[in-house]
Write a protein that holds these residues in place. Structure first.
Motif, PDB file in Angstrom:
ATOM      1  N   LEU A  91     -23.318  -8.281  30.195  1.00  7.67           N
ATOM      2  CA  LEU A  91     -23.673  -9.678  30.402  1.00  7.67           C
ATOM      3  C   LEU A  91     -24.564 -10.180  29.267  1.00  7.67           C
ATOM      4  CD1 LEU A  91     -24.560  -9.502  34.204  1.00  7.67           C
ATOM      5  CD2 LEU A  91     -22.479 -10.447  33.203  1.00  7.67           C
ATOM      6  N   ARG A  92     -24.428 -11.470  28.962  1.00  8.78           N
ATOM      7  CA  ARG A  92     -25.299 -12.079  27.951  1.00  8.78           C
ATOM      8  C   ARG A  92     -26.566 -12.551  28.649  1.00  8.78           C
ATOM      9  NH1 ARG A  92     -24.787 -13.414  22.925  1.00  8.78           N
ATOM     10  NH2 ARG A  92     -22.540 -13.212  22.898  1.00  8.78           N
ATOM     11  N   VAL A  93     -27.688 -11.987  28.240  1.00  7.55           N
ATOM     12  CA  VAL A  93     -28.992 -12.333  28.789  1.00  7.55           C
ATOM     13  C   VAL A  93     -29.916 -12.662  27.618  1.00  7.55           C
ATOM     14  CG1 VAL A  93     -30.970 -11.517  30.135  1.00  7.55           C
ATOM     15  CG2 VAL A  93     -28.658 -10.811  30.778  1.00  7.55           C
ATOM     16  N   LEU A 111     -26.579 -19.006  41.357  1.00 12.53           N
ATOM     17  CA  LEU A 111     -27.431 -20.177  41.097  1.00 12.53           C
ATOM     18  C   LEU A 111     -26.619 -21.202  40.301  1.00 12.53           C
ATOM     19  CD1 LEU A 111     -30.644 -18.218  39.991  1.00 12.53           C
ATOM     20  CD2 LEU A 111     -30.258 -19.300  42.200  1.00 12.53           C
ATOM     21  N   GLY A 112     -25.525 -21.690  40.886  1.00 17.45           N
ATOM     22  CA  GLY A 112     -24.670 -22.652  40.195  1.00 17.45           C
ATOM     23  C   GLY A 112     -23.891 -21.965  39.085  1.00 17.45           C
ATOM     24  N   ASN A 113     -24.152 -22.389  37.829  1.00 13.91           N
ATOM     25  CA  ASN A 113     -23.492 -21.776  36.676  1.00 13.91           C
ATOM     26  C   ASN A 113     -24.278 -20.587  36.136  1.00 13.91           C
ATOM     27  OD1 ASN A 113     -21.264 -23.436  36.682  1.00 13.91           O
ATOM     28  ND2 ASN A 113     -22.209 -24.959  35.346  1.00 13.91           N
ATOM     29  N   TYR A 114     -25.237 -20.133  36.894  1.00  6.41           N
ATOM     30  CA  TYR A 114     -26.030 -18.957  36.532  1.00  6.41           C
ATOM     31  C   TYR A 114     -25.924 -17.938  37.660  1.00  6.41           C
ATOM     32  CZ  TYR A 114     -28.239 -21.653  32.804  1.00  6.41           C
ATOM     33  OH  TYR A 114     -28.473 -22.389  31.678  1.00  6.41           O
ATOM     34  N   VAL A 115     -26.162 -16.691  37.316  1.00  4.54           N
ATOM     35  CA  VAL A 115     -26.210 -15.630  38.319  1.00  4.54           C
ATOM     36  C   VAL A 115     -27.442 -14.788  38.037  1.00  4.54           C
ATOM     37  CG1 VAL A 115     -25.094 -13.511  39.143  1.00  4.54           C
ATOM     38  CG2 VAL A 115     -23.719 -15.558  38.725  1.00  4.54           C
ATOM     39  N   LYS A 116     -28.168 -14.524  39.100  1.00  5.52           N
ATOM     40  CA  LYS A 116     -29.322 -13.639  39.004  1.00  5.52           C
ATOM     41  C   LYS A 116     -28.826 -12.241  39.397  1.00  5.52           C
ATOM     42  CE  LYS A 116     -33.316 -15.236  40.483  1.00  5.52           C
ATOM     43  NZ  LYS A 116     -34.477 -15.561  41.357  1.00  5.52           N
ATOM     44  N   VAL A 117     -29.100 -11.255  38.519  1.00  2.83           N
ATOM     45  CA  VAL A 117     -28.696  -9.874  38.762  1.00  2.83           C
ATOM     46  C   VAL A 117     -29.958  -9.091  39.106  1.00  2.83           C
ATOM     47  CG1 VAL A 117     -27.534  -7.846  37.820  1.00  2.83           C
ATOM     48  CG2 VAL A 117     -26.867 -10.141  37.036  1.00  2.83           C
ATOM     49  N   ALA A 165     -32.869  -2.264  40.547  1.00  2.00           N
ATOM     50  CA  ALA A 165     -34.096  -1.614  41.017  1.00  2.00           C
ATOM     51  C   ALA A 165     -35.220  -1.777  39.992  1.00  2.00           C
ATOM     52  CB  ALA A 165     -33.835  -0.136  41.277  1.00  2.00           C
ATOM     53  N   GLN A 166     -34.874  -1.896  38.713  1.00  2.00           N
ATOM     54  CA  GLN A 166     -35.876  -1.958  37.652  1.00  2.00           C
ATOM     55  C   GLN A 166     -36.297  -3.385  37.280  1.00  2.00           C
ATOM     56  OE1 GLN A 166     -32.824  -0.323  37.167  1.00  2.00           O
ATOM     57  NE2 GLN A 166     -33.601   1.679  37.738  1.00  2.00           N
ATOM     58  N   LYS A 167     -35.320  -4.335  37.339  1.00  2.00           N
ATOM     59  CA  LYS A 167     -35.644  -5.683  36.857  1.00  2.00           C
ATOM     60  C   LYS A 167     -34.687  -6.710  37.433  1.00  2.00           C
ATOM     61  CE  LYS A 167     -33.162  -4.350  32.717  1.00  2.00           C
ATOM     62  NZ  LYS A 167     -33.294  -3.957  31.367  1.00  2.00           N
ATOM     63  N   THR A 168     -35.006  -7.977  37.193  1.00  2.00           N
ATOM     64  CA  THR A 168     -34.157  -9.091  37.571  1.00  2.00           C
ATOM     65  C   THR A 168     -33.743  -9.809  36.297  1.00  2.00           C
ATOM     66  OG1 THR A 168     -35.306  -9.356  39.668  1.00  2.00           O
ATOM     67  CG2 THR A 168     -34.050 -11.240  38.886  1.00  2.00           C
ATOM     68  N   LEU A 169     -32.443 -10.064  36.157  1.00  2.00           N
ATOM     69  CA  LEU A 169     -31.908 -10.706  34.959  1.00  2.00           C
ATOM     70  C   LEU A 169     -31.214 -12.000  35.344  1.00  2.00           C
ATOM     71  CD1 LEU A 169     -30.258  -7.470  33.561  1.00  2.00           C
ATOM     72  CD2 LEU A 169     -32.368  -8.482  32.726  1.00  2.00           C
ATOM     73  N   LEU A 170     -31.256 -12.980  34.456  1.00  2.00           N
ATOM     74  CA  LEU A 170     -30.582 -14.252  34.682  1.00  2.00           C
ATOM     75  C   LEU A 170     -29.556 -14.428  33.566  1.00  2.00           C
ATOM     76  CD1 LEU A 170     -30.532 -16.802  36.479  1.00  2.00           C
ATOM     77  CD2 LEU A 170     -32.077 -17.855  34.816  1.00  2.00           C
ATOM     78  N   THR A 171     -28.310 -14.721  33.955  1.00  2.00           N
ATOM     79  CA  THR A 171     -27.253 -14.884  32.967  1.00  2.00           C
ATOM     80  C   THR A 171     -26.454 -16.150  33.268  1.00  2.00           C
ATOM     81  OG1 THR A 171     -25.329 -13.824  31.938  1.00  2.00           O
ATOM     82  CG2 THR A 171     -25.671 -13.397  34.282  1.00  2.00           C
ATOM     83  N   GLN A 172     -25.986 -16.806  32.216  1.00  2.00           N
ATOM     84  CA  GLN A 172     -25.202 -18.023  32.396  1.00  2.00           C
ATOM     85  C   GLN A 172     -23.741 -17.626  32.566  1.00  2.00           C
ATOM     86  OE1 GLN A 172     -25.606 -21.013  29.353  1.00  2.00           O
ATOM     87  NE2 GLN A 172     -24.453 -22.512  30.535  1.00  2.00           N
ATOM     88  N   ILE A 173     -23.359 -17.477  33.823  1.00  2.00           N
ATOM     89  CA  ILE A 173     -22.014 -17.081  34.193  1.00  2.00           C
ATOM     90  C   ILE A 173     -21.832 -17.486  35.650  1.00  2.00           C
ATOM     91  CG2 ILE A 173     -22.682 -14.761  34.961  1.00  2.00           C
ATOM     92  CD1 ILE A 173     -20.109 -13.683  33.682  1.00  2.00           C
ATOM     93  N   THR A 174     -20.607 -17.722  36.066  1.00  2.00           N
ATOM     94  CA  THR A 174     -20.377 -18.079  37.463  1.00  2.00           C
ATOM     95  C   THR A 174     -20.159 -16.825  38.305  1.00  2.00           C
ATOM     96  OG1 THR A 174     -17.993 -18.280  37.219  1.00  2.00           O
ATOM     97  CG2 THR A 174     -19.306 -20.267  36.772  1.00  2.00           C
TER      98      THR A 174
END
Length: 184
Positions: A134-136, A154-160, A163-172
């Protein structure tokens, strides 16, 4: 094209684990299960099998002896509780050597090796991906599926969430779903 396999192991618990894992693989068909070498040998002498999950230490006939008695051997993924046979398994062109207890992640890695080998040999089989890229923040990040706890749309974003972290990527969410192998 379905790839067919058999399980040869004298332990019922090992059968249950492997049967469960194989049932999650839509491209693999389990065509037989055997608890002893002689029965498996007879089956393999009269039926074409793409690969076998094979235990080494079994009563009556061990896994190596079984293979020695075959002229047309299937590909083999050894499944054993013992590390001491790993070196000898190379003499039998083992695809992989899985030490019990076998995790699903390790099972997938062995299947990935098998699929690559079969693809090289001309059988149609696509490798199963064990991660998503994923592009982050402008960079490509590789996230193993086993580390992902869940996705949040989150609309056109997805929060991944891992266990280690939370990432936000612009993808559906649809694009995420399409990139996850159906086997998982």
């Amino acid at each position: 094209m379905k790839i067919n396999c058999i399980i040869i192991d004298d332990e019922p618990r090992a059968h249950k684990v492997l049967e469960n894992y194989v049932s999650r693989m839509p491209d693999i068909s389990l065509v037989g299960t055997f608890f002893e070498g002689p029965a498996a040998l007879h089956f393999l002498q009269t039926n074409k099998v793409d690969f076998a999950f094979l235990d080494i230490t079994m009563p009556e006939m061990n896994g190596f002896s079984l293979l020695d008695n075959l002229t047309d051997r299937p590909h083999v993924i050894f499944t054993t509780a013992h590390s001491k046979f790993a070196l000898e398994s190379y003499d039998y062109d083992a695809v992989d050597y899985l030490k019990k207890p076998i995790s699903f992640e390790r099972f997938l890695k062995a299947i990935q090796k098998l699929m690559i080998l079969l693809a090289k040999n001309g059988l149609e089989a696509k490798p199963i991906s064990d991660h998503i890229d994923l592009r982050v923040d402008g960079e490509i990040v590789t996230i193993p599926f086993i580390n992902i706890q869940y996705f949040q749309s989150l609309g056109n974003y997805v929060k991944v969430i891992t266990a280690q972290k939370t990432l936000l990527t612009q993808i559906t969410t649809k694009e995420i779903e399409d990139s996850i192998p159906k086997e998982l």
